[in-house]
Scaffold this active site. Structure first.
Site, PDB file in Angstrom:
ATOM      1  N   ASP A   1       3.487 -16.849  -0.943  1.00 22.17           N
ATOM      2  CA  ASP A   1       4.339 -17.523   0.039  1.00 22.17           C
ATOM      3  C   ASP A   1       5.695 -17.854  -0.572  1.00 22.17           C
ATOM      4  O   ASP A   1       6.737 -17.597   0.005  1.00 22.17           O
ATOM      5  CB  ASP A   1       3.655 -18.797   0.562  1.00 22.17           C
ATOM      6  CG  ASP A   1       3.117 -19.696  -0.556  1.00 22.17           C
ATOM      7  OD1 ASP A   1       3.128 -19.287  -1.732  1.00 22.17           O
ATOM      8  OD2 ASP A   1       2.666 -20.817  -0.244  1.00 22.17           O
TER       9      ASP A   1
ATOM     10  N   LYS B   1      12.610 -19.481  -4.794  1.00 24.96           N
ATOM     11  CA  LYS B   1      13.558 -20.568  -5.057  1.00 24.96           C
ATOM     12  C   LYS B   1      14.484 -20.158  -6.178  1.00 24.96           C
ATOM     13  O   LYS B   1      14.055 -19.603  -7.190  1.00 24.96           O
ATOM     14  CB  LYS B   1      12.810 -21.857  -5.445  1.00 24.96           C
ATOM     15  CG  LYS B   1      12.172 -22.548  -4.278  1.00 24.96           C
ATOM     16  CD  LYS B   1      11.687 -23.936  -4.682  1.00 24.96           C
ATOM     17  CE  LYS B   1      10.735 -24.470  -3.645  1.00 24.96           C
ATOM     18  NZ  LYS B   1      10.134 -25.767  -4.033  1.00 24.96           N
TER      19      LYS B   1
ATOM     20  N   ASP C   1       8.320 -20.564  -7.278  1.00 22.75           N
ATOM     21  CA  ASP C   1       9.086 -21.751  -7.677  1.00 22.75           C
ATOM     22  C   ASP C   1       9.253 -21.715  -9.201  1.00 22.75           C
ATOM     23  O   ASP C   1      10.141 -21.047  -9.714  1.00 22.75           O
ATOM     24  CB  ASP C   1       8.319 -22.978  -7.173  1.00 22.75           C
ATOM     25  CG  ASP C   1       9.029 -24.289  -7.421  1.00 22.75           C
ATOM     26  OD1 ASP C   1      10.156 -24.272  -7.931  1.00 22.75           O
ATOM     27  OD2 ASP C   1       8.455 -25.338  -7.105  1.00 22.75           O
TER      28      ASP C   1
ATOM     29  N   GLY D   1       7.262 -20.246 -11.177  1.00 20.88           N
ATOM     30  CA  GLY D   1       6.749 -18.952 -11.633  1.00 20.88           C
ATOM     31  C   GLY D   1       5.440 -19.082 -12.400  1.00 20.88           C
ATOM     32  O   GLY D   1       4.804 -18.083 -12.732  1.00 20.88           O
ATOM     33  N   LEU D   2       5.030 -20.304 -12.653  1.00 26.29           N
ATOM     34  CA  LEU D   2       3.819 -20.520 -13.465  1.00 26.29           C
ATOM     35  C   LEU D   2       2.567 -19.947 -12.798  1.00 26.29           C
ATOM     36  O   LEU D   2       1.741 -19.310 -13.451  1.00 26.29           O
ATOM     37  CB  LEU D   2       3.626 -22.017 -13.738  1.00 26.29           C
ATOM     38  CG  LEU D   2       4.689 -22.658 -14.643  1.00 26.29           C
ATOM     39  CD1 LEU D   2       4.584 -24.186 -14.616  1.00 26.29           C
ATOM     40  CD2 LEU D   2       4.544 -22.148 -16.075  1.00 26.29           C
TER      41      LEU D   2
HETATM   42  P1  XMP Z   1       5.071 -22.000  -8.921  1.00 27.46           P
HETATM   43  O1  XMP Z   1       5.838 -23.232  -9.297  1.00 27.46           O
HETATM   44  O2  XMP Z   1       3.860 -21.820  -9.760  1.00 27.46           O
HETATM   45  O3  XMP Z   1       4.613 -22.351  -7.476  1.00 27.46           O
HETATM   46  O4  XMP Z   1       5.956 -20.780  -8.840  1.00 27.46           O
HETATM   47  C1  XMP Z   1       4.021 -21.443  -6.691  1.00 27.46           C
HETATM   48  C2  XMP Z   1       3.164 -22.098  -5.659  1.00 27.46           C
HETATM   49  O5  XMP Z   1       3.514 -23.455  -5.442  1.00 27.46           O
HETATM   50  C3  XMP Z   1       3.586 -23.758  -4.084  1.00 27.46           C
HETATM   51  N1  XMP Z   1       4.953 -24.157  -3.747  1.00 27.46           N
HETATM   52  C4  XMP Z   1       5.305 -24.680  -2.595  1.00 27.46           C
HETATM   53  N2  XMP Z   1       4.577 -24.959  -1.518  1.00 27.46           N
HETATM   54  N3  XMP Z   1       6.520 -25.750  -0.442  1.00 27.46           N
HETATM   55  C5  XMP Z   1       5.191 -25.508  -0.436  1.00 27.46           C
HETATM   56  O6  XMP Z   1       4.556 -25.779   0.557  1.00 27.46           O
HETATM   57  C6  XMP Z   1       7.323 -25.485  -1.497  1.00 27.46           C
HETATM   58  O7  XMP Z   1       8.526 -25.730  -1.450  1.00 27.46           O
HETATM   59  C7  XMP Z   1       6.670 -24.927  -2.638  1.00 27.46           C
HETATM   60  N4  XMP Z   1       7.135 -24.538  -3.829  1.00 27.46           N
HETATM   61  C8  XMP Z   1       6.046 -24.060  -4.494  1.00 27.46           C
HETATM   62  C9  XMP Z   1       3.188 -22.503  -3.373  1.00 27.46           C
HETATM   63  O8  XMP Z   1       1.835 -22.609  -3.025  1.00 27.46           O
HETATM   64  C10 XMP Z   1       3.366 -21.400  -4.357  1.00 27.46           C
HETATM   65  O9  XMP Z   1       2.429 -20.381  -4.214  1.00 27.46           O
HETATM   66 MG    MG Z   2       0.793 -20.675  -2.938  1.00 25.25          MG
END
Ligand code: XMP
Ligand code: MG
Length: 178
Positions: free
Chosen positions: A97, A128, A100, A102-103
């Site tokens: 979806d 993002k 963010d 990337g972790l």
């Molecule tokens: P990372 O930080 O690991 O995050 O790249 C990936 C997952 O975190 C959730 N995520 C969000 N979910 N609004 C949401 O509802 C946001 O702004 C958001 N940013 C990160 C999402 O599940 C994604 O797969």
């Molecule tokens: Mg997710």
């Protein structure tokens, strides 16, 4: 269209559908004559994956895995992945979806790579800008957005708002830009 007071509209259903079609067109071309295994990351990707799957041409298979790293609106950095997938020699497209830090994706990618797929690419509906803690190679990106917490189109805030057919900013969520 019902828009609660604490949300600010970012992408309308029409803008979302138009982008899904664009992504699906490109993916269909790239995987022509190949069987494609979509791997959706639950729960956030369930609606995007459903739309993408229906817009793709060719033979596809649908899988899901569960990953969570978020508590409320902040990434916890600890990623928990659960699945029972067998992807050896398969063409895999990871469907996210939103990217963010990337972790989550980088952990999932490592996990899938260990199964020796024939190929592995990443598709994310939103990306993002300026928030990566680890770099993730993305092959298909819908929209690139500023660092705000977004909801709708599968994405939630404490499990709320997943069902919205649009994508919105949460007006009062903490973000690095505020
Ligand atoms: P990372 O930080 O690991 O995050 O790249 C990936 C997952 O975190 C959730 N995520 C969000 N979910 N609004 C949401 O509802 C946001 O702004 C958001 N940013 C990160 C999402 O599940 C994604 O797969
Ligand atoms: Mg997710």
């Amino acid at each position: 269209m019902y828009l609660p007071e604490n949300l600010e509209l970012l992408y309308t259903p029409d803008q979302i559908q138009q982008k899904v079609i664009e992504l699906a067109e490109q993916i269909s071309i790239d995987y022509v004559n190949k069987e494609l295994h979509l791997v959706g990351v639950l729960k956030g990707s369930f609606i995007f994956l459903a739309d993408l799957a229906r817009a793709l041409r060719g033979q596809i298979y649908v899988h899901f895995l569960h990953a969570s790293s978020y508590a409320s609106t902040q990434s916890t950095g600890k990623v928990e992945i659960r699945h029972g997938l067998r992807l050896k020699n398969k063409h895999v497209l990871l469907v996210e979806d939103i990217l963010d830090t990337g972790l989550t994706s980088s952990q999932i990618i490592k996990d899938i790579q260990m199964q020796h797929p024939a190929s592995m690419k990443v598709c994310t509906f939103l990306s993002k800008r300026g928030t990566r803690q680890v770099s993730v190679e993305t092959d298909y990106v819908g929209y690139t957005i500023d660092n705000h917490f977004v909801v709708g189109y599968g994405m939630d805030m404490n499990e709320k708002y997943r069902e919205l057919s649009y994508i919105a900013y949460l007006k009062d969520a903490p973000s690095d830009n505020d």
